[in-house]
Design an enzyme around this catalytic site. Sequence first.
Site, short mmCIF file in Angstrom:
data_model
loop_
_atom_site.label_atom_id
_atom_site.label_comp_id
_atom_site.label_asym_id
_atom_site.label_seq_id
_atom_site.Cartn_x
_atom_site.Cartn_y
_atom_site.Cartn_z
N LYS A 14 60.02 65.78 -104.08
CA LYS A 14 61.32 66.30 -103.47
C LYS A 14 61.72 65.74 -102.32
O LYS A 14 62.80 65.51 -101.97
CB LYS A 14 61.36 68.00 -103.63
N ARG A 89 63.66 79.70 -105.34
CA ARG A 89 62.36 79.78 -105.95
C ARG A 89 62.14 80.82 -106.75
O ARG A 89 61.14 80.89 -107.57
CB ARG A 89 61.07 79.82 -105.03
N ARG A 128 48.18 63.41 -99.86
CA ARG A 128 48.96 63.82 -98.83
C ARG A 128 48.07 64.65 -97.75
O ARG A 128 48.48 64.51 -96.71
CB ARG A 128 50.12 64.85 -99.33
N ARG A 134 49.09 69.15 -93.46
CA ARG A 134 49.31 70.53 -93.85
C ARG A 134 47.94 71.21 -94.49
O ARG A 134 47.62 70.49 -95.58
CB ARG A 134 50.18 70.27 -95.01
N ARG A 146 49.38 77.08 -105.89
CA ARG A 146 50.76 77.00 -105.59
C ARG A 146 51.63 76.34 -107.11
O ARG A 146 52.60 77.02 -107.35
CB ARG A 146 50.90 75.80 -104.66
P1 ADP Z 1 55.58 72.65 -101.72
O1 ADP Z 1 56.55 72.52 -102.41
O2 ADP Z 1 54.73 71.23 -101.55
O3 ADP Z 1 54.52 73.79 -101.94
P2 ADP Z 1 57.07 73.61 -99.57
O4 ADP Z 1 57.09 73.06 -98.18
O5 ADP Z 1 58.53 73.59 -100.27
O6 ADP Z 1 56.06 72.75 -100.29
O7 ADP Z 1 56.57 75.04 -99.38
C1 ADP Z 1 55.28 75.19 -98.71
C2 ADP Z 1 55.18 76.91 -98.69
O8 ADP Z 1 56.30 77.62 -98.12
C3 ADP Z 1 55.22 77.25 -100.21
O9 ADP Z 1 53.69 77.21 -100.72
C4 ADP Z 1 55.55 78.82 -99.89
O10 ADP Z 1 54.57 79.86 -99.43
C5 ADP Z 1 56.63 78.81 -98.92
N1 ADP Z 1 57.87 78.75 -99.49
C6 ADP Z 1 58.46 77.45 -99.26
N2 ADP Z 1 59.90 77.80 -99.64
C7 ADP Z 1 59.84 78.87 -100.26
C8 ADP Z 1 60.70 79.92 -100.83
N3 ADP Z 1 61.88 79.56 -101.27
N4 ADP Z 1 60.39 81.35 -101.30
C9 ADP Z 1 59.13 81.62 -101.02
N5 ADP Z 1 58.41 80.92 -100.26
C10 ADP Z 1 58.62 79.40 -99.97
#
Ligand code: ADP
Length: 191
Positions: A14, A89, A128, A134, A146
Site C-alpha cells: 500500500k 480497518r 522491510r 519499524r 497483524r
Molecule cells: P501495516 O499495514 O504494515 O501493519 P500500518 O502502518 O498501516 O502498517 O499500521 C501499523 C499499525 O498501526 C497497525 O498494526 C495498528 O496497530 C495501527 N493502525 C494503523 N492504522 C490503524 C487503524 N485504521 N485502526 C487501528 N489501528 C491502526
Amino acid sequence: MFNLILFGPPGSGKGTQSEKLIAKYGLKHLSTGDLLRSEIAAQTPLGIEAKSFMDKGQLVPDEVVIGMISSALDSNPDAKGFLFDGFPRTEAQAEALDKLLKLKKTAIHLMLAMDVSEAELIKRLLGRGKTSGRSDDTNEEVIKARIAEYHKKTTAVADYYMKFDKVKHIKGEGTVDEIFAAISKEIEGKI
Ligand code: ADP
C-alpha cells in the site's frame, strides 16, 4: 473530489503504490500508520497510548484513529481528493468515515483491495524490518498477529463497501509498475 481507499494486509504494498498514486492523481495521502508513528515520535499522549497496541500487532482503538482522520480532513479543505491508506480497518471506522465525508458533501468512490499470499507477506515484512526501523516488522509473531488481526476485523470492511459495489481486487504480486498499471486502470474507469 475523488476519494480512494487502498486496502490490503500489512506488507501488501500500500505504501509503495500510495506514493505513485499521489504523484499521478494529486490526491492527499492519509495513512493512519504514518500519522500514528508521527504521534509516537513526538511522544504525545495519543502516541504513547497507540504504541502499546501497535507493539503487540493489535489495532489502536477506533475513537483514536477516527479522531485523527477527522482532524486531517479538516486541515485539508482544498484537497482534490483523499487517498486513505490503512484506514478504515473496522466496520465502525468505515461508518464513521462515511459520515465525515457526507458532512463535506463527498463520499468514497472506490476501494482497491490488494491480494497477496501470506507467505509472500511474511517474506516482505521481515525484509522491510531489516532496514525500516519499524519494530513491528522484525518479529515474526507480531507480523502473524497483524495478519490475523487483518483477517479477523478488516475483511468486514471490504464486505461493507462490497454492499455499495465499490470494491475492485488487484493482484498485489508482480512488479511495482505492473501493479500500478492495474490500479491506474481501475481508477481511470471511475475518476
Ligand atoms: P501495516 O499495514 O504494515 O501493519 P500500518 O502502518 O498501516 O502498517 O499500521 C501499523 C499499525 O498501526 C497497525 O498494526 C495498528 O496497530 C495501527 N493502525 C494503523 N492504522 C490503524 C487503524 N485504521 N485502526 C487501528 N489501528 C491502526
